[in-house]
Design a protein around this motif. Structure first.
Motif, mmCIF file in Angstrom:
data_model
loop_
_atom_site.group_PDB
_atom_site.id
_atom_site.type_symbol
_atom_site.label_atom_id
_atom_site.label_comp_id
_atom_site.label_asym_id
_atom_site.label_seq_id
_atom_site.Cartn_x
_atom_site.Cartn_y
_atom_site.Cartn_z
ATOM 1 N N ALA A 12 35.700 37.225 45.440
ATOM 2 C CA ALA A 12 34.957 36.568 46.520
ATOM 3 C C ALA A 12 35.324 35.106 46.698
ATOM 4 N N VAL A 13 36.123 34.553 45.785
ATOM 5 C CA VAL A 13 36.337 33.106 45.818
ATOM 6 C C VAL A 13 37.140 32.672 47.046
ATOM 7 N N ILE A 43 29.561 35.783 52.913
ATOM 8 C CA ILE A 43 30.006 34.585 52.197
ATOM 9 C C ILE A 43 30.331 33.471 53.180
ATOM 10 N N TYR A 61 34.868 32.168 50.004
ATOM 11 C CA TYR A 61 34.001 31.030 49.650
ATOM 12 C C TYR A 61 34.772 29.719 49.796
ATOM 13 N N ILE A 86 29.740 34.634 43.136
ATOM 14 C CA ILE A 86 31.121 34.380 43.532
ATOM 15 C C ILE A 86 32.019 34.691 42.344
#
Length: 215
Positions: free
Chosen positions: A184-185, A171, A188, A180
Motif C-alpha cells: 500500500a505504500v 488510500i 500512500y 500501510i
C-alpha cells in the motif's frame, strides 16, 4: 460498541523509508533473480543451445532491471537536490522503459518542460496507479491539465476489464485506508507527493476508462 473502526496510524519517517525500500526491492527481485538463474545455467552446461538461452535471459533481465532501477530512482528517489527540476522528456523515457512491457502502451501528450521534481515524481506514481487499473493490459494516455508552471496531470487507462482497486482509491482519499504496508505504500506516497504540490489525487471511472487526476 461503535461500528466504526479506528484508522491505523500513518507510518513514521523511518517506517515510510523502509516500506519504500521494500517496494523497490520487490520490483527488482524478479529480473535480478532471473540473471542469477541464467548465470547458474552458464556454469552448469556446455550445450550451445542452453548457453544461448541463458545469455538471452541474462540480456533481457539486465535490461529490465536497469529500466526499473532508473524509473524507481526518479519516482521514489531523491532525483537531485532540494528544489531541483526534472525534464518531462526524461520522465517520458523512464516511464516507457518501465511500464511499456508488451501489455501496456503509453500515449504521451505532455509538452517538454522543466518542472519541480516532486511534480514529476507525482506524475510517474500516478502512472503506476493507472497501470494497476488495467491488469490485463491496455493504453495509458497522459494529458496535461493547464499549462506552464501551473500544469497538472491526467492519466487515463483503457483496457479489458479496467477497474478501480478500492484499496488504492481509499488510500488516495485518506478514507478507511487501513494499515500501510509494502503493497500500500506506493499509493500512500502518491498522496504525500500530491499534498506537497498542494493537490489531491482522484481515481474515478469515466466512460470505458479509469482516470487518475491531480488538481
Amino acid at each position: 460498541m461503535s461500528g466504526t473502526s479506528t484508522p491505523a496510524p500513518a507510518p513514521d519517517i523511518l517506517e515510510l523509508a523502509a516500506l519504500l525500500c521494500s517496494r523497490v526491492c520487490h520490483d527488482l527481485i524478479s529480473p535480478v533473480g532471473a540473471i542469477v538463474n541464467g548465470l547458474e545455467v552458464l556454469d552448469d552446461t556446455e550445450k550451445p543451445e542452453d548457453r544461448e538461452f541463458a545469455l538471452d535471459l541474462i540480456r533481457k533481465s539486465a535490461k529490465t532491471a536497469s529500466s526499473r532501477l532508473q524509473f524507481c530512482r526518479l519516482a521514489f528517489g531523491a532525483a537531485g537536490s532540494a528544489g531541483a527540476q526534472i525534464d518531462l522528456g526524461d520522465a517520458q523515457t523512464m516511464a516507457r522503459g518501465h511500464l511499456e512491457d508488451g501489455k501496456i502502451t503509453i500515449t504521451w501528450n505532455l509538452p517538454r518542460l522543466l518542472l519541480p521534481k516532486n511534480k514529476v515524481k507525482l506524475l510517474l506514481n500516478m502512472m503506476v496507479i493507472a497501470q494497476q487499473t488495467i491488469p490485463r493490459g491496455g493504453v495509458l494516455t497522459v494529458d496535461p491539465v493547464g499549462e506552464g508552471d501551473a500544469i497538472s496531470f491526467r492519466v487515463t487507462s483503457t483496457g479489458l476489464n479496467a477497474r478501480i482497486p478500492q484499496n488504492i482509491a481509499d488510500i488516495l482519499s485518506a478514507s478507511e485506508a487501513g494499515a500501510i504496508d509494502a503493497h500500500a505504500v506506493q499509493p500512500y506516497y502518491t498522496r504525500l507527493l500530491a499534498q506537497d504540490c498542494g493537490w489531491t489525487v482522484k481515481l474515478a471511472a469515466e466512460g470505458d476508462g479509469i482516470v487518475v487526476s491531480a488538481s
